[in-house]
Motif scaffolding. Structure first.
Motif, short mmCIF file in Angstrom:
data_model
loop_
_atom_site.label_atom_id
_atom_site.label_comp_id
_atom_site.label_asym_id
_atom_site.label_seq_id
_atom_site.Cartn_x
_atom_site.Cartn_y
_atom_site.Cartn_z
N PRO A 31 54.88 34.14 66.06
CA PRO A 31 54.32 33.33 65.47
C PRO A 31 53.33 32.57 66.41
O PRO A 31 53.16 32.84 67.63
N MET A 32 52.53 31.86 65.89
CA MET A 32 51.51 31.37 66.69
C MET A 32 51.94 30.32 67.80
O MET A 32 51.36 30.35 68.84
N PRO A 83 61.00 37.13 56.73
CA PRO A 83 60.57 37.31 57.82
C PRO A 83 58.89 36.86 57.59
O PRO A 83 58.52 36.00 58.56
N ARG A 84 58.24 37.30 56.95
CA ARG A 84 56.89 36.80 56.87
C ARG A 84 56.78 35.25 56.41
O ARG A 84 55.77 34.82 57.13
N LEU A 90 56.50 29.06 61.25
CA LEU A 90 56.70 28.88 62.96
C LEU A 90 55.40 28.98 63.59
O LEU A 90 55.04 28.38 64.71
N SER A 91 54.45 29.41 62.57
CA SER A 91 52.97 29.20 62.97
C SER A 91 52.38 28.27 62.61
O SER A 91 51.49 27.55 63.38
N GLY A 92 52.68 27.79 61.36
CA GLY A 92 52.07 26.24 61.04
C GLY A 92 52.48 25.18 61.60
O GLY A 92 51.93 23.95 61.61
N VAL A 163 44.61 35.22 57.81
CA VAL A 163 44.99 35.99 56.68
C VAL A 163 46.32 36.80 56.82
O VAL A 163 46.86 36.74 56.08
N SER A 164 46.46 37.27 57.83
CA SER A 164 47.87 38.05 58.12
C SER A 164 48.95 37.12 58.07
O SER A 164 50.06 37.57 57.82
N LEU A 165 48.66 35.87 58.36
CA LEU A 165 49.84 34.84 58.16
C LEU A 165 49.90 34.29 56.90
O LEU A 165 50.97 33.57 56.50
N GLY A 166 49.23 34.80 55.80
CA GLY A 166 49.17 34.33 54.53
C GLY A 166 48.38 33.73 53.91
O GLY A 166 48.38 33.45 52.68
#
Length: 199
Positions: A31-32, A83-84, A90-92, A163-166
């Motif tokens: 995650p970011m 998982p995605r 966790l990235s946002g 983009v890969s984060l959705g």
């Protein structure tokens, strides 16, 4: 199970990392919030990991702190969260922000994370309320500059990572375009873009 990796960080292109451990290159997704805490490429790194085994792939996820991995694993137990989506959460949101969203039942904030609709957000609040750790740190380590190892085009890398984060490509481009990105690393552009999209 692979529970932890310690090695040299060879590549970081959100959301993918490559870590050399004794001559073996482990590819992980992270995650970011983990990217913000990583050292520069070529430096030693230790990551807490979670392995997902599917019929068609073995996927390894990496986290800077045990608390992040614990939260990721708790998210996977929520119905409708894979998982995605857990990675996107966790990235946002930082650990602290997610805890606040759940405790304050902030459904609107949770639905701004890609892949989280209203029903999933409501499930997260209900199912995560009693699972959240009480020892979440209030701040994270600031990101360090990559120096010469930084990519030539951090803006493109930031759009690709979002983009890969959705996020949809046009959403990602619009979010990055609004940031004065001169001199910023891809991680910092992504961090600011995610903050902007959360408002």
């Amino acid at each position: 199970m692979i529970g932890r990796l310690r090695g040299v960080l060879l590549r970081k292109e959100p959301p993918v990392l490559l870590v050399d451990v004794g001559g073996v290159g482990y590819e992980l997704e992270a995650p970011m919030t983990t990217f913000y805490e990583l050292p520069a490429v070529g430096e030693p790194v230790t990551l807490h990991t979670h392995l997902v085994v599917r019929e068609d792939a073995h996927l390894l996820y990496g986290f800077a702190r045990e608390a992040q991995r614990r939260l990721f694993r708790d998210l996977l137990k929520v119905n409708g969260v894979g998982p995605r989506v857990a990675l996107a959460v966790l990235s946002g949101l930082s650990d602290e922000e997610f805890t606040r969203c759940v405790s304050e039942e902030d459904i609107a904030r949770l639905t701004k994370v890609p892949g989280i609709g209203r029903k999933t957000a409501e499930r997260l609040v209900i199912e995560m309320r009693d699972k959240l750790p009480k020892d979440i740190p209030l701040t994270t380590t600031p990101v360090t500059a990559d120096g010469p190892a930084a990519p030539a085009d951090p803006v493109s890398e930031a759009v690709s990572a979002l983009v890969s984060l959705g996020y949809k490509p046009n959403e990602a481009s619009r979010a990055v375009r609004g940031i004065a990105s001169r001199g910023l690393s891809a991680e910092e552009i992504i961090r600011q873009a995610l903050k902007g999209m959360a408002v």
